[in-house]
Design a protein around this motif. Structure first.
Motif, PDB file in Angstrom:
ATOM      1  N   GLN A  17      83.023  16.745   8.233  1.00  0.00           N
ATOM      2  CA  GLN A  17      82.913  17.594   7.042  1.00  0.00           C
ATOM      3  C   GLN A  17      83.497  16.852   5.845  1.00  0.00           C
ATOM      4  N   VAL A  18      82.926  17.155   4.676  1.00  0.00           N
ATOM      5  CA  VAL A  18      83.353  16.518   3.424  1.00  0.00           C
ATOM      6  C   VAL A  18      83.708  17.602   2.426  1.00  0.00           C
ATOM      7  N   GLN A  19      84.770  17.383   1.685  1.00  0.00           N
ATOM      8  CA  GLN A  19      85.195  18.324   0.659  1.00  0.00           C
ATOM      9  C   GLN A  19      85.155  17.632  -0.711  1.00  0.00           C
ATOM     10  N   LEU A  20      84.712  18.383  -1.702  1.00  0.00           N
ATOM     11  CA  LEU A  20      84.721  17.918  -3.084  1.00  0.00           C
ATOM     12  C   LEU A  20      85.644  18.841  -3.876  1.00  0.00           C
ATOM     13  N   VAL A  21      86.602  18.250  -4.579  1.00  0.00           N
ATOM     14  CA  VAL A  21      87.550  19.047  -5.353  1.00  0.00           C
ATOM     15  C   VAL A  21      87.493  18.605  -6.806  1.00  0.00           C
ATOM     16  N   GLU A  22      87.105  19.554  -7.668  1.00  0.00           N
ATOM     17  CA  GLU A  22      86.996  19.271  -9.100  1.00  0.00           C
ATOM     18  C   GLU A  22      88.289  19.646  -9.813  1.00  0.00           C
ATOM     19  N   SER A  23      88.527  18.985 -10.929  1.00  0.00           N
ATOM     20  CA  SER A  23      89.653  19.331 -11.793  1.00  0.00           C
ATOM     21  C   SER A  23      89.315  18.915 -13.215  1.00  0.00           C
ATOM     22  N   GLY A  24      90.070  19.458 -14.173  1.00  0.00           N
ATOM     23  CA  GLY A  24      89.940  19.027 -15.551  1.00  0.00           C
ATOM     24  C   GLY A  24      89.236  19.991 -16.479  1.00  0.00           C
ATOM     25  N   GLY A  25      88.730  21.093 -15.963  1.00  0.00           N
ATOM     26  CA  GLY A  25      88.099  22.063 -16.846  1.00  0.00           C
ATOM     27  C   GLY A  25      89.117  22.788 -17.704  1.00  0.00           C
ATOM     28  N   GLY A  26      88.619  23.613 -18.625  1.00  0.00           N
ATOM     29  CA  GLY A  26      89.521  24.369 -19.475  1.00  0.00           C
ATOM     30  C   GLY A  26      88.842  24.853 -20.728  1.00  0.00           C
ATOM     31  N   LEU A  27      89.663  25.277 -21.668  1.00  0.00           N
ATOM     32  CA  LEU A  27      89.201  25.798 -22.951  1.00  0.00           C
ATOM     33  C   LEU A  27      89.464  24.761 -24.032  1.00  0.00           C
ATOM     34  N   VAL A  28      88.458  24.487 -24.843  1.00  0.00           N
ATOM     35  CA  VAL A  28      88.593  23.495 -25.901  1.00  0.00           C
ATOM     36  C   VAL A  28      87.783  23.957 -27.104  1.00  0.00           C
ATOM     37  N   GLN A  29      88.199  23.549 -28.281  1.00  0.00           N
ATOM     38  CA  GLN A  29      87.440  23.883 -29.492  1.00  0.00           C
ATOM     39  C   GLN A  29      86.246  22.959 -29.640  1.00  0.00           C
ATOM     40  N   ALA A  30      85.250  23.441 -30.337  1.00  0.00           N
ATOM     41  CA  ALA A  30      84.082  22.620 -30.613  1.00  0.00           C
ATOM     42  C   ALA A  30      84.505  21.313 -31.279  1.00  0.00           C
ATOM     43  N   GLY A  31      83.886  20.226 -30.821  1.00  0.00           N
ATOM     44  CA  GLY A  31      84.242  18.910 -31.315  1.00  0.00           C
ATOM     45  C   GLY A  31      85.301  18.213 -30.476  1.00  0.00           C
ATOM     46  N   GLY A  32      85.916  18.940 -29.579  1.00  0.00           N
ATOM     47  CA  GLY A  32      86.959  18.379 -28.735  1.00  0.00           C
ATOM     48  C   GLY A  32      86.425  17.662 -27.519  1.00  0.00           C
ATOM     49  N   SER A  33      87.349  17.249 -26.664  1.00  0.00           N
ATOM     50  CA  SER A  33      86.993  16.463 -25.482  1.00  0.00           C
ATOM     51  C   SER A  33      87.682  17.019 -24.234  1.00  0.00           C
ATOM     52  N   LEU A  34      87.031  16.804 -23.114  1.00  0.00           N
ATOM     53  CA  LEU A  34      87.605  17.099 -21.796  1.00  0.00           C
ATOM     54  C   LEU A  34      87.156  16.018 -20.836  1.00  0.00           C
ATOM     55  N   ARG A  35      87.947  15.802 -19.805  1.00  0.00           N
ATOM     56  CA  ARG A  35      87.567  14.862 -18.750  1.00  0.00           C
ATOM     57  C   ARG A  35      87.638  15.576 -17.413  1.00  0.00           C
ATOM     58  N   SER A  90      86.676  13.892  -0.102  1.00  0.00           N
ATOM     59  CA  SER A  90      87.510  13.516   1.037  1.00  0.00           C
ATOM     60  C   SER A  90      86.890  14.042   2.320  1.00  0.00           C
ATOM     61  N   GLY A  91      87.344  13.473   3.437  1.00  0.00           N
ATOM     62  CA  GLY A  91      86.835  13.923   4.722  1.00  0.00           C
ATOM     63  C   GLY A  91      86.153  12.798   5.461  1.00  0.00           C
ATOM     64  N   SER A  92      85.143  13.172   6.246  1.00  0.00           N
ATOM     65  CA  SER A  92      84.457  12.233   7.117  1.00  0.00           C
ATOM     66  C   SER A  92      83.373  11.469   6.350  1.00  0.00           C
ATOM     67  N   ILE A  93      83.817  10.524   5.525  1.00  0.00           N
ATOM     68  CA  ILE A  93      82.905   9.798   4.636  1.00  0.00           C
ATOM     69  C   ILE A  93      82.686   8.378   5.129  1.00  0.00           C
ATOM     70  N   PHE A  94      81.418   8.004   5.282  1.00  0.00           N
ATOM     71  CA  PHE A  94      81.081   6.609   5.527  1.00  0.00           C
ATOM     72  C   PHE A  94      80.689   5.939   4.217  1.00  0.00           C
ATOM     73  N   SER A  95      79.831   6.611   3.469  1.00  0.00           N
ATOM     74  CA  SER A  95      79.409   6.070   2.178  1.00  0.00           C
ATOM     75  C   SER A  95      78.860   7.205   1.315  1.00  0.00           C
ATOM     76  N   ILE A  96      79.131   7.140   0.026  1.00  0.00           N
ATOM     77  CA  ILE A  96      78.590   8.136  -0.906  1.00  0.00           C
ATOM     78  C   ILE A  96      77.490   7.472  -1.720  1.00  0.00           C
ATOM     79  N   MET A  97      76.275   7.885  -1.504  1.00  0.00           N
ATOM     80  CA  MET A  97      75.133   7.229  -2.138  1.00  0.00           C
ATOM     81  C   MET A  97      75.061   7.539  -3.636  1.00  0.00           C
ATOM     82  N   SER A  98      75.306   8.765  -3.992  1.00  0.00           N
ATOM     83  CA  SER A  98      75.283   9.136  -5.406  1.00  0.00           C
ATOM     84  C   SER A  98      76.214  10.316  -5.606  1.00  0.00           C
ATOM     85  N   MET A  99      76.694  10.438  -6.841  1.00  0.00           N
ATOM     86  CA  MET A  99      77.522  11.567  -7.218  1.00  0.00           C
ATOM     87  C   MET A  99      77.037  12.066  -8.562  1.00  0.00           C
ATOM     88  N   GLY A 100      77.293  13.314  -8.831  1.00  0.00           N
ATOM     89  CA  GLY A 100      76.809  13.837 -10.092  1.00  0.00           C
ATOM     90  C   GLY A 100      77.513  15.117 -10.492  1.00  0.00           C
TER      91      GLY A 100
END
Length: 120
Positions: free
Chosen positions: A1-19, A25-35
């Motif tokens: 099994q593989v788990q994906l954990v996102e972080s970095g969201g939030g509230l920002v004003q127009a014109g601002g930036s977020l990352r 993680s988990g039973s990974i041999f290779s990740i062909m693509s991410m998006g």
């Protein structure tokens, strides 16, 4: 099994930036693509940006020139740098990965999503 954990969201004003970050993680041999995909209330989930294991990227027209996707293959992590944010970028952002696991089975995985809200 593989788990994906996102972080970095939030509230920002127009014109601002977020990352956003997404770590796999988990039973990974290779990740062909991410998006990254996003889904606003009442709308379908759409691709924002994708990146292959070789580093080839693609973007939705609406974010070209403002968003940059990158990945760290050693860390199984993908990033989305979002600049010049607009209210219409408001959505839940989901990480996606196309993974060969250690039993050499290929599957698509999704994270739980992170909310991005851009105020005008």
């Amino acid at each position: 099994q593989v788990q994906l954990v996102e972080s970095g969201g939030g509230l920002v004003q127009a014109g601002g930036s977020l990352r956003l970050s997404c770590a796999a993680s988990g039973s990974i041999f290779s990740i062909m693509s991410m998006g990254w995909y996003r889904q606003a209330p009442g709308k379908q989930r759409d691709l924002v940006a994708g990146i292959t294991i070789g580093g080839t990227t693609n973007y939705a027209d609406s974010v070209k020139g403002r968003f940059t996707i990158s990945r760290d293959n050693a860390k199984n992590t993908v990033y989305l740098q979002m600049n010049s944010l607009k209210p219409e970028d408001t959505a839940v952002y989901y990480c996606n990965a196309d993974v060969f696991d250690r039993s050499v089975q290929r599957r698509e995985y999704w994270g739980l999503g992170t909310q991005v809200t851009v105020s005008s």
